[in-house]
Write an enzyme that holds these catalytic residues in place. Structure first.
Site, PDB file in Angstrom:
ATOM      1  N   LYS A 142     -10.414  -7.658  23.173  1.00 49.64           N
ATOM      2  CA  LYS A 142     -11.712  -7.013  23.372  1.00 49.64           C
ATOM      3  C   LYS A 142     -12.331  -7.472  24.693  1.00 49.64           C
ATOM      4  O   LYS A 142     -11.927  -8.491  25.261  1.00 49.64           O
ATOM      5  CB  LYS A 142     -12.676  -7.313  22.214  1.00 49.64           C
ATOM      6  CG  LYS A 142     -13.142  -8.762  22.094  1.00 49.64           C
ATOM      7  CD  LYS A 142     -14.104  -8.902  20.928  1.00 49.64           C
ATOM      8  CE  LYS A 142     -14.522 -10.338  20.691  1.00 49.64           C
ATOM      9  NZ  LYS A 142     -15.349 -10.925  21.758  1.00 49.64           N
ATOM     10  N   ALA A 174     -23.038 -14.750  18.524  1.00 48.83           N
ATOM     11  CA  ALA A 174     -22.683 -13.645  19.419  1.00 48.83           C
ATOM     12  C   ALA A 174     -21.555 -12.803  18.835  1.00 48.83           C
ATOM     13  O   ALA A 174     -21.796 -11.836  18.115  1.00 48.83           O
ATOM     14  CB  ALA A 174     -22.315 -14.190  20.796  1.00 48.83           C
ATOM     15  N   CYS A 175     -20.305 -13.154  19.115  1.00 52.69           N
ATOM     16  CA  CYS A 175     -19.190 -12.268  18.785  1.00 52.69           C
ATOM     17  C   CYS A 175     -19.005 -12.068  17.286  1.00 52.69           C
ATOM     18  O   CYS A 175     -18.698 -10.964  16.839  1.00 52.69           O
ATOM     19  CB  CYS A 175     -17.912 -12.792  19.432  1.00 52.69           C
ATOM     20  SG  CYS A 175     -18.010 -12.791  21.238  1.00 52.69           S
ATOM     21  N   VAL A 176     -19.177 -13.120  16.497  1.00 49.68           N
ATOM     22  CA  VAL A 176     -19.063 -12.975  15.046  1.00 49.68           C
ATOM     23  C   VAL A 176     -20.207 -12.113  14.517  1.00 49.68           C
ATOM     24  O   VAL A 176     -20.000 -11.175  13.737  1.00 49.68           O
ATOM     25  CB  VAL A 176     -19.050 -14.353  14.353  1.00 49.68           C
ATOM     26  CG1 VAL A 176     -19.197 -14.207  12.848  1.00 49.68           C
ATOM     27  CG2 VAL A 176     -17.751 -15.094  14.681  1.00 49.68           C
ATOM     28  N   THR A 179     -19.856  -8.448  15.540  1.00 50.34           N
ATOM     29  CA  THR A 179     -18.766  -7.812  14.800  1.00 50.34           C
ATOM     30  C   THR A 179     -19.218  -7.449  13.388  1.00 50.34           C
ATOM     31  O   THR A 179     -18.923  -6.364  12.881  1.00 50.34           O
ATOM     32  CB  THR A 179     -17.541  -8.738  14.753  1.00 50.34           C
ATOM     33  OG1 THR A 179     -17.047  -8.928  16.094  1.00 50.34           O
ATOM     34  CG2 THR A 179     -16.433  -8.156  13.898  1.00 50.34           C
TER      35      THR A 179
END
Length: 234
Positions: A142, A174-176, A179
């Protein structure tokens, strides 16, 4: 930050969570989305740049080594034993010159040091060897925080009849989190696996898991997740 400070921070956070829980429940938040019939594991950025020391993206090493990696190993064993889909997610960039007129980083480099995850250094974006993919598992690359944004993730999950995603990885803030937010927006039951989520900053995991549990998904312990996965054998 000293251990005493971290413990005091945890105490203050719990105090705030207790007060917020009363407010949320009074207003109808903290409902359960629940497990579905066919889950997939979406493991976000548990690659060397995040899991090993020495990188600007490196996360809390004590939690990584003693909690996140062991929890991931339990989950992977259960997913593999039950023949369920596993998607490993990593992040890296091909054009890392911040002065270039065009890059695959977009404007994100104006906020964080994404130039240190150069796609040319395969080791940085490789999934940690302790939880390395096996044959039949997919590694998704990603470019943004969410594993869904601009990727094929939703499509391949739907093609496999997945209705539930167990999300693990870094970072909680952020990313977790992104998502999970995009996962429920795309129609998947979202489960945050409590022991398998980390961050760089003390308090970030606790706060984000509390907020996710109130509004975007269910925070569930790894042992309960494994019990659920094993129940699908029937």
């Amino acid at each position: 930050m000293q251990d005493f400070d971290v413990k005091e921070l945890d105490r203050l956070l719990q105090q705030a969570f207790d007060a917020a829980t009363a407010l949320y429940q009074q207003r109808g938040f903290q409902r359960r989305v629940g497990f579905g019939k066919r889950p997939a594991l979406v493991s976000v950025d548990l690659a060397n740049a995040w899991t090993r020391p020495g990188n600007p993206f490196t996360c809390d090493q004590e939690k990584m080594d003693n909690e996140i990696i062991p929890a991931m190993q339990k989950l992977l064993a259960a997913f593999r034993a039950n023949g369920l889909p596993v998607i490993h997610v990593t992040t890296a960039y091909e054009i890392t010159d911040r002065k270039a007129p065009f890059t695959d980083m977009g404007l994100w480099h104006d906020k964080i040091p994404v130039d240190v995850v150069d796609l040319k250094d395969k080791d940085l974006c490789a999934i940690d060897s302790r939880i390395a993919p096996v044959e039949g598992e997919y590694t998704l690359l990603k470019k943004r925080a969410s594993a869904f944004h601009g990727t094929e993730l939703a499509g391949i999950l739907r093609a496999a009849n997945v209705d539930t995603i167990l999300v693990t990885g870094v970072t909680a803030c952020a990313c977790v989190r992104q998502t999970i937010c995009d996962g429920i927006a795309d129609g998947f039951r979202t489960i945050a696996v409590k022991e398998a989520i980390g961050d760089r900053v003390p308090g970030a995991v606790a706060w984000n898991l509390f907020d996710i549990d109130a509004k975007f998904g269910d925070v569930v312990g790894v042992d309960d997740c494994v019990t659920y996965l094993n129940s699908l054998k029937a």
